[in-house]
Scaffold this active site. Structure first.
Site, mmCIF file in Angstrom:
data_model
loop_
_atom_site.group_PDB
_atom_site.id
_atom_site.type_symbol
_atom_site.label_atom_id
_atom_site.label_comp_id
_atom_site.label_asym_id
_atom_site.label_seq_id
_atom_site.Cartn_x
_atom_site.Cartn_y
_atom_site.Cartn_z
ATOM 1 N N GLU A 454 6.240 1.976 -8.032
ATOM 2 C CA GLU A 454 6.606 2.468 -6.696
ATOM 3 C C GLU A 454 8.024 3.031 -6.659
ATOM 4 O O GLU A 454 8.279 4.058 -6.030
ATOM 5 C CB GLU A 454 6.461 1.347 -5.653
ATOM 6 C CG GLU A 454 5.030 1.017 -5.257
ATOM 7 C CD GLU A 454 4.265 0.207 -6.291
ATOM 8 O OE1 GLU A 454 4.888 -0.270 -7.261
ATOM 9 O OE2 GLU A 454 3.037 0.049 -6.150
ATOM 10 N N HIS A 522 -1.330 -7.850 0.831
ATOM 11 C CA HIS A 522 -2.321 -6.876 1.288
ATOM 12 C C HIS A 522 -2.522 -7.011 2.794
ATOM 13 O O HIS A 522 -3.493 -6.529 3.340
ATOM 14 C CB HIS A 522 -3.669 -7.104 0.594
ATOM 15 C CG HIS A 522 -3.637 -6.863 -0.875
ATOM 16 N ND1 HIS A 522 -2.986 -7.701 -1.748
ATOM 17 C CD2 HIS A 522 -4.156 -5.862 -1.636
ATOM 18 C CE1 HIS A 522 -3.130 -7.236 -2.980
ATOM 19 N NE2 HIS A 522 -3.825 -6.126 -2.937
#
Ligand SMILES: Cc1ncc(C[n+]2csc(CCOP(=O)(O)OP(=O)(O)O)c2C)c(N)n1
Length: 728
Positions: A454, A522
Site C-alpha cells: 500500500e 475488514h
C-alpha cells in the site's frame, strides 16, 4: 573494497584509456570543480548561519533552521547530477543538495531553501528545472521518483527518467524495498543513487544492512554497481551508463557511491560517535576536494592541456566565496521583506482555495451523454463512474491490488454482465465468467495490478501525478490503509504545502469500509484518524447518485480526495434508483451535507449505511410526533459547517451517530461545531453522540452488539426532546 575508480587518492588517473572514453572536456572538468568548491564553501557558511539567531527576540529561531552538510559527498552529488539529461528529474534528500546547483539553481535560491523562505515562484522555478521540494522523511521520496519515471514510460516519454538520491540508512526502510520491487517488476527506468557514507545519524551501516548495498539489486532483478563516490569520474561513468541503459531498455539501476561524511550529522544534531570521530582523520585523506585539486595539478595538462596553479585555485576560491556571500545577502534582503503573518495568512488561503482541473472548468468541452441506468445500486454507480471517467479522461489510471484481472475483490473496477449486455454489447466478447474488468476495455497501462504494498502504491501514485496522470488508487479494505499511512500523512497531506501549493495532487483513494461479521481489518472505519490531517478531503457517499457524482468531482479536483465507500451499501437494494450519468457538475467543495430527511425537533447526523438506520428511526419517532432531521455528512472532512449550523439552529438539538468508537470520533467535530458557534444559544438540550465504546470490534458472530442499536437511538432522541437545558 571492490568498486569502480578512475581517480586514486593522490589525484592520479588509474585507467587512462577508460578515462579518455568518458569524453569529458575542459569545460566539464572546470565546472565540476567550481560546483564542488561552491558546495563546500556554501556548507561552511550555512553551518555558521545555522548557529545564528535571526534576532534577539527568539534565540531558537535560526537564520538557517537546519543544515545538513554534504561535506565529503560533493563529488558524488555533482557528478551524478551532471550525468543526467535536461528533462530528467532529481528527487533529493536534504544532504544531497549538490545536484541542485548542477540542475541550474543559483546561490540565492540555495540560501532561500535552507533559510526556509521559498516563495511559490521559487518553487515553480525548481519544478521547472525538474527539482522536487525537499523531503525530511527518510525514503519518502523514493517511490515518487519511481512513479514519475513510470508515468513517463507509460506515456512513451522514455527520454525523461528520475534519479533518487538517498543515504545508506535509507536502505533499511520499507520505501527502499518498495522502490526496488516496483521498478524491478515493471521495468521502471529510475536511477537509485545511494550515497553510502557508512553512517545513518549515529548508526553504522552494518546495523542497517547485513549485505553490501549494491548487491541488493540482484534480489529485485535489477542492476547494481558500486563506485568510489569520492571520485567524480567513476560516479559520472556509472550514472551515465545506467541512465543510457534505462532510457533504452527501461531497466532501473541501483548505484552505491561510497563516500565519507566529513561533518556532523546536521547543524542541530552533531551525532559525533567515537567510532565516527576515530575514522575522521583517515576519511579526510579521501576528501574529494583536495583529491580533485591534485588531479587538476597533476593530470589536467596531460588530459586536457591546461595547467592549474595554486594561484588559480586561490582565485577560484575567492570568487566562489564572494558568490556565496552575495547569494546570502540577497536572500537575507528578501527575508527582511517578508512578514510572517502575511506568509501564514497567504498559506491558509492557498490551502483552502478550490482547485478544479482545467478540463473540468469548461464542461462544454466534454461531450458526454450516455444512457441513464434505471435500477442502479451503489456498486453500479461506482462501476459506471469509473468507466465513464476512464473513457472521458485519458489521464486517469486505476492502481491497486487485484484491480485489473479480477476487477477488484468486490468487482468495483469492472462492469456487471447484465449491464454490459444491455449498454455495451460491443464489449461482450471481453466478459469473464462474472464481469467485464475495466482492464479489458482500457488495457494494462491504465488499469494496473500493483504489488501488495500500500505504501508503494500511494507513493507511486504521487509520482504518476508528476508525470501528468490522475490516479485512482484502491485500498482493498479500509483496515489496510494503515500500511500506507507514511505516504498519506507525510506526503499526500503535506506535499502541496511543501511545494508552496504549486504542486497539484489529483489523487483519489477509494477505501471500502463498513462494520459487519468480518475478521479484523475488514470492518473498521478509518476516516476519523485521517480527518485531522490538513489538505485531505474525505468523502463518504450513501446514495447511488452520490457515489457517481462524488467520484467525478473527486477526479476533477486537484487536491487529494479519499472516498470511504461503505461496502455494506455496494449491493443493498435500498439504494436502487435511476442513475444519471453526467460529467462533474459540482466541485467537491460544494458537495456538503445532504438533508436526507427534513425535520424540526432534532438534528441527527451520520454517514454511510447508518444514514438508513437513522431514517428508519426517524420514521418511528415521527409516530410520537418527534420530527427528526437526518443529515448525511457526505463530506466527512472538512465538515460542511454551514448546513450543520443551519439545521441545528432550526431544531435546537443535535445527536451524532457513527460506526467509530465515539471518543475522538467525527462526532467530536460535529458537536463542537454546533456548541462552539453562535448555535450554542439555540441549543435546547445538551448535544448527544452515540456509537461504539473505545474498544475493538468483537468477533464476527457478535458484531451487532457493538454498533448503535435501534432502541438506544430512540431512547437517546426521546431524552433529547424531553431535556431541559441545565443553564436555561
Ligand atoms: C522516517 C524517518 N526516520 C528517522 C528520521 C531521522 N533521521 C534523519 S536523517 C537520519 C539518518 C539518515 O541516514 P542516511 O539515510 O544514511 O543518510 P545520511 O544522513 O547519512 O546522509 C535519521 C535517522 C527521519 N528523518 N525520517
Amino acid at each position: 573494497m571492490n568498486m569502480l575508480q578512475y581517480l586514486d587518492e593522490n589525484g592520479h588517473i588509474k585507467n587512462p584509456e577508460g578515462f579518455k572514453r568518458l569524453g569529458l572536456t575542459t569545460d566539464d572538468i572546470k565546472k565540476w570543480y567550481r560546483w564542488m568548491l561552491t558546495l563546500r564553501i556554501f556548507g561552511e557558511h550555512a553551518n555558521r548561519a545555522a548557529a545564528l539567531a535571526v534576532d534577539d527576540s527568539d534565540p531558537h529561531n535560526k537564520l538557517v533552521p537546519l543544515y545538513v552538510s554534504p561535506r565529503g559527498q560533493e563529488a558524488a552529488q555533482i557528478a551524478s547530477a551532471y550525468a543526467l539529461g535536461k528533462d530528467d528529474w532529481l528527487f533529493w534528500y536534504m544532504r544531497s543538495h549538490g545536484g541542485l546547483l548542477v540542475k541550474g539553481i543559483d546561490l540565492q535560491l540555495m540560501w532561500k531553501i535552507f533559510m526556509g523562505i521559498l516563495t511559490p515562484d521559487d518553487m515553480q522555478h525548481l519544478l521547472t528545472l525538474g527539482i522536487m521540494p525537499y523531503y525530511i522523511i527518510v525514503g519518502g521520496h523514493l517511490m515518487h521518483a519511481v512513479g514519475k519515471s513510470w508515468g513517463n514510460k507509460l506515456s512513451g516519454k522514455t527520454n525523461a527518467i528520475s534519479m533518487a538520491c538517498f543515504g545508506d540508512g535509507t536502505v533499511a526502510t520499507g520505501s527502499f524495498h518498495s522502490t526496488l520491487n516496483f521498478s524491478g517488476i515493471h521495468k521502471i527506468p529510475t536511477i537509485l543513487f545511494c550515497e553510502n557514507n557508512g553512517i545513518a545519524l549515529s548508526t553504522p551501516n552494518e546495523l542497517e544492512s547485513a549485505t553490501p548495498i549494491f548487491k541488493k539489486a540482484l534480489a529485485y532483478g535489477i542492476t547494481g554497481e558500486r563506485v568510489d563516490g569520492r571520485d567524480p569520474f567513476a560516479v559520472y561513468d556509472a550514472v551515465k551508463r545506467h541512465t543510457a541503459n534505462a532510457r533504452l531498455t527501461g531497466y532501473p539501476a541501483l548505484i552505491e557511491a561510497v563516500v565519507d561524511r566529513l561533518d556532523d550529522h546536521t547543524s542541530a544534531m552533531p551525532a559525533k560517535t567515537k567510532a565516527w570521530e576515530q575514522k575522521l582523520a583517515e576519511a579526510a585523506q579521501r576528501d574529494p576536494l583536495p583529491r580533485f585539486k591534485k588531479f587538476l595539478q597533476h593530470e589536467a595538462q596531460e588530459y586536457f592541456g591546461f595547467t592549474w596553479t595554486e594561484e588559480d585555485d586561490a582565485n577560484l576560491r575567492d570568487k566562489v566565496e564572494a558568490e556565496v556571500k552575495l547569494g546570502a545577502e540577497i536572500a537575507l534582503e528578501k527575508r527582511k521583506g517578508m512578514s510572517g503573518a502575511a506568509v501564514v495568512a497567504q498559506e491558509e488561503v492557498q490551502a483552502r482555495e478550490e482547485q478544479t482541473d482545467e478540463l473540468y472548468r469548461n464542461l462544454e468541452s466534454i461531450s458526454f451523454a450516455p444512457p441513464e441506468i434505471p435500477d442502479a445500486r451503489g456498486i453500479t454507480a461506482l462501476n459506471f463512474a469509473l468507466h465513464d471517467i476512464m473513457q472521458t479522461d485519458p489521464r486517469v489510471i486505476i492502481l491497486g491490488e487485484d484491480v485489473a484481472a479480477v476487477g477488484s475483490v468486490f468487482q468495483q473496477t469492472s462492469l456487471p454482465v447484465k449491464f454490459v449486455k444491455k449498454y455495451l454489447p460491443e464489449q461482450i466478447e471481453n466478459l469473464t465468467s462474472h464481469c467485464l474488468p475495466l482492464l479489458n476495455i482500457f488495457g494494462k497501462n491504465r488499469v494496473i495490478d500493483t504489488p501488495l504494498d500500500e505504501n508503494g502504491i500511494v507513493g507511486s501514485a504521487i509520482g504518476l501525478v508528476l508525470a501528468g496522470y490522475r490516479p485512482i488508487v484502491e485500498i482493498q479494505f479500509g483496515g489496510f490503509i494503515w500500511a500506507c499511512m507514511e505516504q498519506i500523512v507525510t506526503q499526500l497531506s503535506q506535499l502541496r504545502h511543501r511545494s508552496k501549493y504549486v504542486l497539484k495532487l489529483p489523487i483519489v483513494i477509494r477505501v471500502p469500509y463498513g462494520g459487519g461479521p468480518w475478521l479484523p481489518h475488514h470492518r473498521e472505519f478509518e476516516a476519523p484518524a485521517l480527518a485531522n490531517l490538513p489538505d485531505l478531503i474525505l468523502m463518504c457517499p450513501s446514495t447511488a447518485q452520490d457515489w457517481y457524482d462524488i467520484m467525478w468531482a473527486a477526479i476533477a479536483c486537484d487536491k487529494p480526495v479519499i472516498i470511504f465507500e461503505d461496502k455494506n451499501l455496494h449491493r443493498d437494494d435500498i439504494l436502487k434508483d435511476i442513475l444519471l450519468r453526467r460529467p462533474p457538475h459540482v466541485q467537491i467543495e460544494e458537495i456538503g451535507i445532504r438533508v436526507a430527511r427534513p425535520g424540526t425537533d432534532v438534528t441527527l447526523v451520520s454517514y454511510g449505511r447508518l444514514v438508513y438506520q437513522c431514517l428508519d428511526m426517524a420514521e418511528v419517532l415521527q409516530k410520537e410526533n418527534i420530527s427528526v432531521e437526518v443529515l448525511d455528512m457526505r463530506r466527512l472532512a472538512p465538515l460542511d459547517q454551514q448546513t450543520l449550523i443551519k439545521s441545528v439552529q432550526k431544531t435546537g438539538r443535535i445527536m451524532y451517530m457513527g460506526e467509530e468508537p465515539k471518543e475522538y470520533g467525527l462526532g467530536a467535530e460535529v458537536i463542537s461545531t454546533a456548541a462552539l458557534s453562535d448555535t450554542y444559544d439555540y441549543l435546547q438540550a445538551r448535544p448527544a453522540r452515540i456509537g461504539p465504546e473505545r474498544v475493538n470490534q468483537p468477533d464476527p458472530p457478535f458484531w451487532k452488539y457493538y454498533f448503535p442499536r435501534n432502541e438506544e437511538i430512540i431512547k437517546k432522541i426521546r431524552g433529547l426532546v424531553k431535556y431541559e437545558f441545565i443553564q436555561k
